[in-house]
Scaffold this active site. Sequence first.
Site, PDB file in Angstrom:
ATOM      1  N   TYR A 154       0.870  -1.175   0.000  1.00  6.24           N
ATOM      2  CA  TYR A 154       0.000   0.000   0.000  1.00  6.24           C
ATOM      3  C   TYR A 154       0.906   1.223   0.000  1.00  6.24           C
ATOM      4  O   TYR A 154       1.433   1.619   1.028  1.00  6.24           O
ATOM      5  CB  TYR A 154      -0.910  -0.040   1.233  1.00  6.24           C
ATOM      6  CG  TYR A 154      -2.003   1.011   1.289  1.00  6.24           C
ATOM      7  CD1 TYR A 154      -2.074   2.049   0.367  1.00  6.24           C
ATOM      8  CD2 TYR A 154      -2.990   0.949   2.264  1.00  6.24           C
ATOM      9  CE1 TYR A 154      -3.091   2.996   0.431  1.00  6.24           C
ATOM     10  CE2 TYR A 154      -4.004   1.882   2.337  1.00  6.24           C
ATOM     11  CZ  TYR A 154      -4.046   2.914   1.425  1.00  6.24           C
ATOM     12  OH  TYR A 154      -5.050   3.847   1.505  1.00  6.24           O
ATOM     13  N   LYS A 195      -0.867  -0.960  -4.434  1.00  5.12           N
ATOM     14  CA  LYS A 195      -1.958   0.027  -4.475  1.00  5.12           C
ATOM     15  C   LYS A 195      -1.271   1.380  -4.504  1.00  5.12           C
ATOM     16  O   LYS A 195      -0.650   1.792  -3.521  1.00  5.12           O
ATOM     17  CB  LYS A 195      -2.839  -0.123  -3.233  1.00  5.12           C
ATOM     18  CG  LYS A 195      -3.883   0.960  -3.035  1.00  5.12           C
ATOM     19  CD  LYS A 195      -4.673   0.614  -1.780  1.00  5.12           C
ATOM     20  CE  LYS A 195      -5.776   1.537  -1.343  1.00  5.12           C
ATOM     21  NZ  LYS A 195      -5.737   2.925  -1.616  1.00  5.12           N
TER      22      LYS A 195
HETATM   23  O1  MN9 Z   1      -8.596   4.337  -1.124  1.00  5.97           O
HETATM   24  C1  MN9 Z   1      -8.403   6.664  -1.243  1.00  5.97           C
HETATM   25  N1  MN9 Z   1      -7.208   7.057  -0.608  1.00  5.97           N
HETATM   26  C2  MN9 Z   1      -7.209   7.772   0.500  1.00  5.97           C
HETATM   27  C3  MN9 Z   1      -8.221   5.259  -1.712  1.00  5.97           C
HETATM   28  O2  MN9 Z   1      -8.198   8.166   1.021  1.00  5.97           O
HETATM   29  C4  MN9 Z   1      -5.928   8.084   1.127  1.00  5.97           C
HETATM   30  C5  MN9 Z   1      -8.829   7.541  -2.418  1.00  5.97           C
HETATM   31  O3  MN9 Z   1     -10.033   7.040  -2.879  1.00  5.97           O
HETATM   32  C6  MN9 Z   1      -8.976   9.009  -2.035  1.00  5.97           C
HETATM   33  O4  MN9 Z   1      -9.812   9.134  -0.913  1.00  5.97           O
HETATM   34  C7  MN9 Z   1      -9.582   9.857  -3.144  1.00  5.97           C
HETATM   35  C8  MN9 Z   1      -9.533  11.332  -2.790  1.00  5.97           C
HETATM   36  O5  MN9 Z   1      -8.208  11.803  -2.839  1.00  5.97           O
HETATM   37  O6  MN9 Z   1      -8.921   9.640  -4.327  1.00  5.97           O
END
Ligand code: MN9
Length: 292
Positions: free
Chosen positions: A135, A163
């Site tokens: 991750y 990821k």
């Molecule tokens: O799971 C999410 N990452 C984080 C992935 O929240 C750190 C993204 O979906 C973000 O929330 C999204 C907004 O920046 O891209």
Amino acid sequence: MKKFKGIYTALVTPFDADGRIHAPALQKLVESNLQMGVNGFYVAGSTGESYLLSVEERKYLLEAVMEAVNGRADVIVNIGMFATEHSIALARHAKKQQVSAISSVPPFYFPFTMDEYIQYYTDLAEAAEIPVIIYNIPAMSSVTFTMEDITRLFSNDGIIGVKHTSYDLFQLQQVVKQYPEKSVFIGHDEIYLSALAAGAEAGIGSTYNIMADKFVKISRLFGEKHLEQALEVQNEVNEIVTALCNVGVFKGIKEILKMQGTDCGVCRKPFQPLKEEQIRYLRDVAQKNHIL
Ligand code: MN9
């Protein structure tokens, strides 16, 4: 080695009015996402408020997701903790639950050396005997993996993917190109289409909870080479992401889920509930972009 492709919702963790994990809401959320066409779920990531959950809650959450999904889609779980042995304990629990893969944020707070991070993932892959997905989330973990670091990590067959929650599309393109057999997930929803153009074939995202169908549509339109239409959908997505970023992404997603009829409660303290005017603003943006 399985290669993951498609749309993987980074599930929010639903809480009831007393702040406990709410399995019925989880079931409802899983159903609505399956109906929107997702290929799987990512459990206890940032979106799932993993670092605000106890270890017992993290185990219970995964068990509840496995029960709700009931073999109909892949489940990947973030088992990242601070100490290797604690992560391994969660990884073993995840293996017993028969997840498709585990994933881990690098241990954070203490600045470890890159050798230590690499050893962490090696230990995990050896001990867990289940596919491991890195991750990569520099903004939250403060750890930046270079291409060279990824090369070292990917030399381990047990580490099957990454990821990529970073805006570095150059690195994403390089990883996809050099490691066609590995699974590369774009972790930023607002650059989903750009990531497809860079070669990614999978995404894990928080905003999929409230609009996975839009990402399924972008993926289909991209496959059909209808790029202008795909960009139109991405632009709608990005208006919503912008609004979410303005109020706090996870708090905002839970509020929109409530508007959509799936009450997942509010994010755990120290997060604070949204103010009335923020909720009105979110409703306007959600309606304008057709997710209400
Ligand atoms: O799971 C999410 N990452 C984080 C992935 O929240 C750190 C993204 O979906 C973000 O929330 C999204 C907004 O920046 O891209």
